[in-house]
Write an enzyme that holds these catalytic residues in place. Structure first.
Site, PDB file in Angstrom:
ATOM      1  N   THR A  31       0.839  -1.206   0.000  1.00  0.00           N
ATOM      2  CA  THR A  31       0.000   0.000   0.000  1.00  0.00           C
ATOM      3  C   THR A  31       0.872   1.254   0.000  1.00  0.00           C
ATOM      4  O   THR A  31       0.596   2.220  -0.723  1.00  0.00           O
ATOM      5  CB  THR A  31      -0.941   0.004   1.232  1.00  0.00           C
ATOM      6  OG1 THR A  31      -1.463  -1.311   1.430  1.00  0.00           O
ATOM      7  CG2 THR A  31      -2.073   0.980   1.050  1.00  0.00           C
ATOM      8  N   ASP A  83       1.597   5.160   6.061  1.00  0.00           N
ATOM      9  CA  ASP A  83       2.055   3.771   6.074  1.00  0.00           C
ATOM     10  C   ASP A  83       0.850   2.829   5.958  1.00  0.00           C
ATOM     11  O   ASP A  83      -0.297   3.263   6.124  1.00  0.00           O
ATOM     12  CB  ASP A  83       2.809   3.518   7.402  1.00  0.00           C
ATOM     13  CG  ASP A  83       3.792   2.366   7.299  1.00  0.00           C
ATOM     14  OD1 ASP A  83       3.708   1.561   6.355  1.00  0.00           O
ATOM     15  OD2 ASP A  83       4.658   2.253   8.203  1.00  0.00           O
ATOM     16  N   GLY A  98       4.465  -7.147   8.882  1.00  0.00           N
ATOM     17  CA  GLY A  98       4.361  -8.241   7.922  1.00  0.00           C
ATOM     18  C   GLY A  98       5.481  -8.179   6.886  1.00  0.00           C
ATOM     19  O   GLY A  98       5.931  -9.196   6.369  1.00  0.00           O
ATOM     20  N   GLY A  99       5.944  -6.968   6.615  1.00  0.00           N
ATOM     21  CA  GLY A  99       7.046  -6.779   5.662  1.00  0.00           C
ATOM     22  C   GLY A  99       8.397  -6.669   6.342  1.00  0.00           C
ATOM     23  O   GLY A  99       9.387  -6.319   5.695  1.00  0.00           O
ATOM     24  N   GLU A 105       9.784   1.602  10.901  1.00  0.00           N
ATOM     25  CA  GLU A 105       8.452   2.204  10.793  1.00  0.00           C
ATOM     26  C   GLU A 105       8.045   2.829  12.130  1.00  0.00           C
ATOM     27  O   GLU A 105       7.474   3.923  12.160  1.00  0.00           O
ATOM     28  CB  GLU A 105       7.425   1.145  10.385  1.00  0.00           C
ATOM     29  CG  GLU A 105       7.574   0.701   8.945  1.00  0.00           C
ATOM     30  CD  GLU A 105       6.717  -0.494   8.584  1.00  0.00           C
ATOM     31  OE1 GLU A 105       6.428  -0.648   7.388  1.00  0.00           O
ATOM     32  OE2 GLU A 105       6.338  -1.277   9.471  1.00  0.00           O
TER      33      GLU A 105
HETATM   34  C1  5RP Z   1       5.648  -3.661   6.742  1.00  0.00           C
HETATM   35  C2  5RP Z   1       4.295  -3.338   7.217  1.00  0.00           C
HETATM   36  C3  5RP Z   1       3.234  -3.103   6.191  1.00  0.00           C
HETATM   37  O1  5RP Z   1       2.709  -1.838   6.364  1.00  0.00           O
HETATM   38  C4  5RP Z   1       2.146  -4.124   6.386  1.00  0.00           C
HETATM   39  O2  5RP Z   1       2.722  -5.415   6.283  1.00  0.00           O
HETATM   40  C5  5RP Z   1       1.024  -3.966   5.352  1.00  0.00           C
HETATM   41  O3  5RP Z   1       1.501  -4.293   4.083  1.00  0.00           O
HETATM   42  P1  5RP Z   1       0.611  -4.195   2.780  1.00  0.00           P
HETATM   43  O4  5RP Z   1       0.355  -2.749   2.519  1.00  0.00           O
HETATM   44  O5  5RP Z   1       1.474  -4.846   1.719  1.00  0.00           O
HETATM   45  O6  5RP Z   1      -0.660  -4.970   3.011  1.00  0.00           O
HETATM   46  O7  5RP Z   1       4.025  -3.236   8.380  1.00  0.00           O
HETATM   47  O8  5RP Z   1       6.502  -3.941   7.809  1.00  0.00           O
END
Ligand code: 5RP
Length: 233
Positions: A31, A83, A98-99, A105
């Site tokens: 995103t 974010d 998740g990333g 962050e």
């Molecule tokens: C990365 C994060 C991302 O913001 C979270 O995983 C959401 O990812 P996406 O926008 O691909 O759904 O916290 O560390």
């Protein structure tokens, strides 16, 4: 509607908060990358902003899209961090990471006057915890730390946590974050008290940072069919 289109709606709505001259915290994930593409178009039209990236990947995508960057150590004020998130509850408490970018962050969100979160509808939950909670730990003694993370979660009311070392796509090598740490993913099913988990995890030596973001987001933008819903605390 696809999650991708909802993310694009949310990212487009987030853009309306950006003003000329701002220093922006640039989040990580799919995103955040959509947002960077849209921001890059505005920069080409003359918008004057600079961004502090929260990951190496975000720095690359920002550069590809023509978004100027500034070194985090040359910044004393960040106007807005924009974010994504893995889960958002009704009190704007988040699970992120998740990333695997949660440490940077959280540092950048904490240093910002405002944190805006952009999500598709699937990320909204009544209770956090379906998404495994990422916990960034020092590589030294990570198995010991994993045991302490399990104990801390139990103490904080999570009934049967399952703590696993995150591995790369090959399923063999441990994933290493931009900061050189490991990630433990703690499957909780439900986190009844995010503040209790925050306190319990912070007491563990070797625990670098965790993915619960509490009292940070004040605006949540949800991409929906037809439009984006903006919620402010
Ligand atoms: C990365 C994060 C991302 O913001 C979270 O995983 C959401 O990812 P996406 O926008 O691909 O759904 O916290 O560390």
């Amino acid at each position: 509607m696809s999650a991708e289109r909802q993310k694009t709606r949310a990212a487009a709505a987030a853009l309306s908060y950006v003003e000329n001259g701002m220093t922006l915290g640039l989040g990580s994930g799919s995103t955040a990358e959509i947002f960077l593409r849209l921001l890059g178009e505005k920069v080409k039209e003359g918008l004057d902003v600079r961004g502090v990236p929260t990951s190496q990947r975000t720095a690359e995508v920002a550069t590809e899209n023509g978004v100027p960057l500034i070194d985090v150590d040359h910044v004393n004020r960040i106007a807005i961090t924009i974010d994504g998130a893995d889960e958002v509850d009704g009190r704007f408490q988040l699970i992120k990471g998740g990333g695997a970018c949660l440490l940077r962050e959280k540092i950048i969100a904490h240093a910002s006057d405002l944190m805006i979160v952009m999500v598709d509808e699937t990320k909204l939950v009544s209770t956090l915890g379906k998404f495994p909670l990422p916990v960034e730990v020092d590589r030294f003694g990570f198995s010991l730390t994993a045991g302490h993370v399990y104990d801390a979660l139990r103490k904080a009311g999570v009934t049967s946590p399952d703590v696993q070392l995150r591995r790369k796509g090959d399923g063999l090598e441990p994933l290493v974050t931009d900061g050189g740490h490991y990630i433990l993913d703690a499957a909780c099913e439900a986190i009844p008290d995010a503040r209790a988990v925050d306190q319990a995890l912070k007491a563990i030596p070797g625990m670098v940072e965790h993915g619960l973001f509490i009292d940070l987001a004040r605006v949540v933008i949800v991409g929906e069919d037809g439009d984006a819903r903006v919620m402010e605390l």
